[in-house]
Design a protein around this motif. Structure first.
Motif, short mmCIF file in Angstrom:
data_model
loop_
_atom_site.label_atom_id
_atom_site.label_comp_id
_atom_site.label_asym_id
_atom_site.label_seq_id
_atom_site.Cartn_x
_atom_site.Cartn_y
_atom_site.Cartn_z
N ALA A 160 5.75 3.38 26.21
CA ALA A 160 6.20 2.02 25.91
C ALA A 160 5.05 1.19 25.36
CB ALA A 160 6.78 1.37 27.16
N THR A 161 4.59 1.57 24.16
CA THR A 161 3.46 0.90 23.54
C THR A 161 3.87 0.09 22.31
OG1 THR A 161 2.97 2.86 22.20
CG2 THR A 161 1.86 2.68 24.33
N CYS A 162 5.16 -0.04 22.05
CA CYS A 162 5.63 -0.80 20.91
C CYS A 162 7.12 -1.08 21.09
CB CYS A 162 5.40 -0.04 19.59
SG CYS A 162 6.46 1.41 19.37
N GLN A 163 7.67 -1.84 20.17
CA GLN A 163 9.11 -2.13 20.19
C GLN A 163 9.89 -0.91 19.70
OE1 GLN A 163 10.67 -5.01 21.28
NE2 GLN A 163 12.55 -3.84 21.02
N LYS A 164 10.86 -0.46 20.49
CA LYS A 164 11.75 0.64 20.14
C LYS A 164 13.10 0.07 19.67
CE LYS A 164 8.50 3.33 21.55
NZ LYS A 164 8.52 4.17 22.77
N PRO A 165 13.89 0.86 18.93
CA PRO A 165 15.14 0.32 18.38
C PRO A 165 16.19 0.00 19.43
CG PRO A 165 15.00 2.67 17.97
CD PRO A 165 13.65 2.25 18.49
N MET A 166 16.15 0.72 20.55
CA MET A 166 17.11 0.52 21.63
C MET A 166 16.48 0.93 22.96
SD MET A 166 20.11 -0.82 20.84
CE MET A 166 21.22 -0.28 22.15
N PRO A 167 17.04 0.48 24.07
CA PRO A 167 16.59 0.97 25.37
C PRO A 167 16.94 2.45 25.53
CG PRO A 167 17.98 -0.99 25.58
CD PRO A 167 18.12 -0.50 24.18
N ASN A 168 16.32 3.08 26.50
CA ASN A 168 16.56 4.51 26.74
C ASN A 168 17.31 4.74 28.04
OD1 ASN A 168 14.44 5.41 29.03
ND2 ASN A 168 13.53 3.82 27.74
N ALA A 169 18.12 5.80 28.05
CA ALA A 169 18.93 6.11 29.24
C ALA A 169 18.07 6.64 30.39
CB ALA A 169 20.00 7.13 28.87
N GLN A 170 16.89 7.18 30.07
CA GLN A 170 16.06 7.80 31.10
C GLN A 170 15.51 6.78 32.09
OE1 GLN A 170 12.79 10.09 29.52
NE2 GLN A 170 12.21 10.91 31.52
N TYR A 171 15.04 5.65 31.59
CA TYR A 171 14.35 4.69 32.46
C TYR A 171 14.93 3.28 32.48
CZ TYR A 171 10.50 8.08 32.78
OH TYR A 171 9.74 9.21 33.02
N ARG A 214 26.25 -1.38 21.99
CA ARG A 214 27.04 -1.65 23.20
C ARG A 214 27.12 -0.43 24.13
NH1 ARG A 214 33.02 -2.69 21.96
NH2 ARG A 214 32.90 -0.42 21.71
N ASP A 215 27.38 0.76 23.55
CA ASP A 215 27.76 1.91 24.36
C ASP A 215 26.66 2.93 24.59
OD1 ASP A 215 30.34 0.81 24.41
OD2 ASP A 215 30.90 1.86 22.56
N GLY A 216 25.60 2.90 23.80
CA GLY A 216 24.51 3.84 23.97
C GLY A 216 24.91 5.27 23.66
N GLY A 217 24.26 6.22 24.33
CA GLY A 217 24.55 7.63 24.12
C GLY A 217 23.69 8.23 23.01
N LYS A 218 24.26 9.22 22.32
CA LYS A 218 23.58 9.85 21.18
C LYS A 218 23.83 9.00 19.95
CE LYS A 218 22.24 13.50 23.54
NZ LYS A 218 20.83 13.78 23.84
N VAL A 226 20.26 6.88 24.29
CA VAL A 226 20.18 5.42 24.36
C VAL A 226 20.99 4.88 25.53
CG1 VAL A 226 20.92 3.31 23.14
CG2 VAL A 226 19.71 5.14 21.90
N ALA A 227 20.47 3.84 26.16
CA ALA A 227 21.25 3.02 27.10
C ALA A 227 21.74 1.79 26.34
CB ALA A 227 20.39 2.60 28.28
N GLY A 228 23.04 1.60 26.28
CA GLY A 228 23.61 0.46 25.58
C GLY A 228 23.58 -0.80 26.42
#
Length: 370
Positions: A160-171, A214-218, A226-228
């Motif tokens: 987490a060293t920069c802005q990513k396009p979306m949140p992640n489902a892992q964390y 909204r929905d995340g996923g692949k 992705v976590a939506g």
């Protein structure tokens, strides 16, 4: 903010309506009144007494990058004196960007700046803000996940060293579940789910980008699961927190055209739309605001979580504030940090609150409203 390339490097070298505007009210003793417990009511924010409120303030950057860079937790002081300097601008809200890896205590973060140490520092900062009558907006800025697609900012690492396009489902759902557990007993704290989504830069299919949002996923063009926004909202509500939640749009929070269509479902009914605007964004004029923002403002509370310009002046934010004032919407300037206002919008030249030639526009406007 989608920072200019030099912004965080510079921070490193520095060691880093109108009448009901939610301004802190002083008691006879001189202490500030506690910030309100905000709730969405139609397209307005209201307090526990049903009075209309607005969030008018600043961002306080640092909590998103200092820890992951091994240099501390905040960029500059967050003590009582420094918060008083913010309050002296007649600010009633401060947005606090965070880093999910530092909050969750991932092992690659310096032990001094992760887990309980990081969480307690954030909790203490939130408490001090509230002691000055200021609404804390706890916001997730930098997140985990290796991203190599369009508009990538740190393609060589998953950290987490920069802005990513979306949140992640892992964390990220775990982050919000923990934050919600931490603050669910304090309805004055506002949650801002994710800084600046840009799934639309990973794919040319705008409908797919909004579905991802909204929905995340692949999601197309994004390397990680992705976590939506619905996933993150579910994590907050699943933890029992009914706090006000801000949800941004796409295109670095500048595009709100499909926000209403894809609005997540909230059992608490306590959502607001979040928008960011800079002079270099696509939607940066009154015609666009009238077309794209006004329909959203007509239905839900609206918070411009970041407003700014990279001109070292305030002509652009003057126009933004005037337009949002007329709509009864909220806004916060980027950022209360002592950076170079020509490389990134910095409101101050020192933590005593001396404004830059950019920051003077926000300061004078907020003081004039009081």
């Amino acid at each position: 903010m989608r920072a200019p390339p030099r912004l965080y490097a510079l921070a490193a070298t520095a060691a880093l309506t109108l009448a009901v505007a939610l301004l802190p009210v002083a008691h006879a003793s001189g202490a500030a009144a506690a910030p309100p417990k905000l709730h969405a009511s139609g397209n307005k924010l209201v307090d526990e007494n049903g009075a209309t409120r607005r969030l008018l303030g600043v961002n306080r950057s640092g909590g998103e990058f200092m820890c992951v860079q091994g240099r501390g937790i905040f960029d500059g002081p967050v003590d009582d004196a420094s918060i008083k300097a913010i309050a002296d601008w007649k600010v009633n809200a401060v947005r606090v960007p965070l880093n999910e890896e530092c909050w969750l205590g991932l092992s690659h973060i310096n032990a001094a700046y992760r887990g309980a140490n990081y969480i307690n520092a954030v909790k203490d900062f939130v408490a001090r803000l509230e002691a000055h009558g200021i609404t804390p907006i706890v916001e997730l800025h930098w997140t985990h996940g290796k991203y190599t697609g369009g508009d990538n900012h740190c393609p060589d690492t998953e950290y987490a060293t920069c802005q990513k396009p979306m949140p992640n489902a892992q964390y990220t759902p775990a982050f919000w579940s923990s934050v919600a557990q931490t603050f669910k007993g304090d309805q004055a704290v506002v949650f801002d789910l994710f800084n600046e989504p840009f799934p639309d830069r990973a794919t040319t299919d705008l409908s797919a980008a909004w579905a991802c949002w909204r929905d995340g996923g692949k999601c197309p063009g994004i390397d990680f699961e992705v976590a939506g926004m619905q996933d993150l909202l579910d994590a907050v509500r699943g933890a029992g927190a009914k706090n006000l939640v801000l949800i941004p749009g796409v295109a670095y929070s500048n595009d709100m055209r499909q926000w209403l269509t894809h609005k997540p479902s909230d059992p608490a009914g306590n959502l607001a739309a979040a928008w960011h605007t800079y002079n270099f964004n696509t939607c940066s004029n009154e015609s666009c605001w009238n077309e794209q923002l006004a329909p959203v403002i007509g239905q839900v509370p609206f918070v411009a979580g970041e407003i700014g310009e990279n001109t070292c002046s305030h002509g652009y934010i003057d126009r933004v504030m005037a337009w949002l004032d007329a709509k009864g919407a909220s806004y916060l300037g980027w950022t209360w940090n002592t950076w170079d206002c020509s490389s990134g919008p910095s409101l101050i030249s020192d933590f005593n609150g001396t404004p830059t030639s950019f920051g003077v526009g926000l300061r004078d406007h907020l003081k004039g409203m009081s």
